[in-house]
Design an enzyme around this catalytic site. Structure first.
Site, PDB file in Angstrom:
ATOM      1  N   LYS A 130       0.844  -1.195   0.000  1.00  0.00           N
ATOM      2  CA  LYS A 130       0.000   0.000   0.000  1.00  0.00           C
ATOM      3  C   LYS A 130       0.881   1.248   0.000  1.00  0.00           C
ATOM      4  O   LYS A 130       1.837   1.343   0.774  1.00  0.00           O
ATOM      5  CB  LYS A 130      -0.906  -0.036   1.236  1.00  0.00           C
ATOM      6  CG  LYS A 130      -1.887   1.109   1.360  1.00  0.00           C
ATOM      7  CD  LYS A 130      -2.742   0.928   2.620  1.00  0.00           C
ATOM      8  CE  LYS A 130      -3.778   2.024   2.765  1.00  0.00           C
ATOM      9  NZ  LYS A 130      -4.603   1.854   3.992  1.00  0.00           N
ATOM     10  N   SER A 205      -9.301   2.344   2.576  1.00  0.00           N
ATOM     11  CA  SER A 205      -8.297   3.053   1.803  1.00  0.00           C
ATOM     12  C   SER A 205      -7.286   2.127   1.118  1.00  0.00           C
ATOM     13  O   SER A 205      -6.525   2.559   0.248  1.00  0.00           O
ATOM     14  CB  SER A 205      -7.528   4.033   2.705  1.00  0.00           C
ATOM     15  OG  SER A 205      -6.859   3.346   3.761  1.00  0.00           O
ATOM     16  N   SER A 229     -10.216  -0.107   6.608  1.00  0.00           N
ATOM     17  CA  SER A 229      -9.415   0.074   5.397  1.00  0.00           C
ATOM     18  C   SER A 229      -8.713  -1.181   4.908  1.00  0.00           C
ATOM     19  O   SER A 229      -8.220  -1.208   3.784  1.00  0.00           O
ATOM     20  CB  SER A 229      -8.382   1.187   5.604  1.00  0.00           C
ATOM     21  OG  SER A 229      -9.022   2.438   5.652  1.00  0.00           O
TER      22      SER A 229
END
Length: 519
Positions: A130, A205, A229
């Site tokens: 990420k 996210s 997330s």
């Protein structure tokens, strides 16, 4: 329960604001190139259908080279990423060089396979990261135009631990702006699509991670979770993910940093296509604190106590859970009862209907020294002056804002009492041998931008962050539209090994990840 006057006013205001935004979005939202009728190609290379655990074993045994495996994933990313927009920066050349070094190391190793497995359990296995985690030499922007030139000068601790275990990063993946929204969309990298339906969101996210993993462009990855997330992208994209008990896996060198009491609710954890990879990844990511989680303890599912919570009791802010998600959770219950002879008890906590208010209140609490959390507007403006949300909203309306709409719009004693009561009840229910099932979200992956009309549906995941509990997100097949179904498996604090064991059972029973190109 009847709504209070304050709740009715909040709901009315929310619906009015969302009505205005829905009209604006029809004309002002950025459009992706048309993807109608397009879908991901099916997986053709059998290496992409093996877990990281299996790949590492084959690499150690010289049944396949690390270069072959890394190249297979590079080829898949190049095949699917133009449709998904999940990987925002690659390091393919460096990864192939590192894979060649792995193959040379294995060729020269004289200690045997067992030595390599103990020292380098993920040797030669590709990894996606990420973009909000620092990965040396890679962008470290979290989708912020103001940070477009920021490059990581170090590895975040958990990335460093995975690299030391032999994993080879292929690149970094898209996030929502500042990791503050449930859709991975920003004006630096654009919007990420769902591999099962390109017109739908991958979530946020960690949506880039969820998308590339679900699309078989990665086998293991890392995410962070302060309100869902990890779990929401894993649910939307049909993969496994684990939100660890807070305080075990390092959250250092992430952006944005936590402030106030937010470090009590933020967790980092593994995301992957195969359940058997969760536990070994977590052992590596936890590093010196892995002993806190009893990850070597064998779990007998017949001796666990199981509970099911079908919904939040009717919150004024969240939408009702859809029938297909209610039905699949009931199917989980029936299978458990049939397979193990256990009784799964249905329970409900009235306090869950205040889930959003609890999450919102606790995210804004000051730390032990009384310092409040850093304002979102200040983070949006870094490294310059703080952003003015109202001004950004006005600029967004004429297409001049550098920020997404979600970024531009962004405690009562009663709520604190509700949280404390809920915390006590849940901890007493679970103890050290209980798990419960809870919906991951009220619905399957929605169309792009539609989360703006239902901004509080993340509460189904967010409330568990505030309770500080570990959760494993598990896929449960596809619905009639070919979209992933799933459920949260929640355990008591530090009982991560219980939910991971249940994930293995659910994968075996419901089939786990499905190739989106084959559906």
């Amino acid at each position: 329960m009847a709504l209070s006057r304050l709740e009715k006013a909040q709901v009315w205001l929310f619906k009015a604001v969302m009505g205005v935004f829905s009209l604006l979005l029809r004309f002002l939202s950025p459009r992706r190139p048309t993807v109608s009728g397009k879908k991901l190609p099916p997986v053709s290379n059998p290496l992409l259908l093996l877990s990281a655990t299996q790949l590492a074993k084959k690499i150690r045994r010289r049944e396949v080279s690390s270069v072959e495996v890394v190249q297979a994933y590079i080829d898949r990313i190049q095949e699917v990423n133009p449709l998904l927009n999940a990987v925002v920066k690659d390091r393919f050349a460096a990864a192939l060089q590192e894979a060649a070094q792995v193959d040379k190391l294995i060729e020269e190793e004289t200690g045997g396979e067992e030595v390599l497995e103990d020292r380098l359990p993920l040797l030669g296995v590709p990894l996606s990261v990420k973009e909000s985690f620092a990965l040396l030499g890679m962008p470290f922007t979290t989708g912020m135009i103001s940070r477009r030139r920021v490059v990581a000068t170090v590895d975040s601790p958990l990335v460093a631990q995975l690299k030391r275990a032999g994993a080879i990063p292929l690149g970094v993946t898209n996030t929502s702006e500042l990791c503050m929204w449930g859709e991975s969309h920003n004006h630096l990298y654009g919007i990420t699509s769902n591999p099962y339906d390109l017109e739908r969101t991958s979530g946020g996210s960690s949506g880039g991670e969820g998308s590339i993993l679900g699309g078989a462009g990665a086998v293991i990855g890392v995410g962070s979770d302060i309100g869902g997330s990890i779990r929401i992208p894993c649910f939307f994209n049909g993969i496994f993910g684990h939100k660890t008990t807070p305080g075990v896996v390092s959250c250092e060198n992430q952006y944005p940093p936590t402030s106030g009491r937010q470090d009590e609710y933020l967790s980092s954890g593994p995301m992957c296509r195969y359940a058997e990879d969760l536990l070994p990844m977590l052992k590596i990511m936890a590093g010196p604190k892995a002993h806190m989680l009893s990850l070597n303890t064998k779990v007998d599912l017949k001796k666990l106590r199981f509970f099911t919570i079908p919904h939040d009791g009717g919150s004024a802010f969240t939408y009702p859970v859809s029938k297909d998600l209610i039905d699949i959770q009931r199917k989980v219950v029936r299978r458990l009862e049939a397979d193990f002879g256990v009784k799964v008890q249905e329970v409900q906590f009235p306090e869950l209907r205040y889930g959003f208010q609890i999450w919102d209140t606790y995210m804004g609490l000051p730390d032990k020294e009384g310092k409040p959390p850093k304002p979102f507007a200040e983070l949006m403006g870094e490294p310059g002056r703080p952003a003015w949300p109202v001004w950004e909203l006005l600029k967004w309306m004429i297409g001049k804002s550098e920020h997404t709409l979600a970024g531009a719009i962004k405690s009562s004693s009663f709520i604190i009492q509700q949280k404390e009561k809920l915390q006590k009840e849940v901890e007493e229910l679970l103890g050290t041998d209980g798990v419960f099932f809870y919906p991951s979200h009220p619905r399957v992956a929605p169309k792009h931008h539609h989360p703006l009309f239902r901004p509080f549906d993340f509460t189904y995941t967010g409330i568990i962050n505030i309770l500080g509990l570990p959760i494993t997100q598990c896929p449960l097949g596809l619905n009639e539209e070919g979209l992933p179904l799933g459920v949260q498996v929640v355990g008591g604090k530090l009982q991560d090994h219980l939910t991971l064991a249940v994930a293995l059972y659910l994968e075996n029973t419901f089939g786990g990840w499905r190739d989106p190109g084959a559906n």
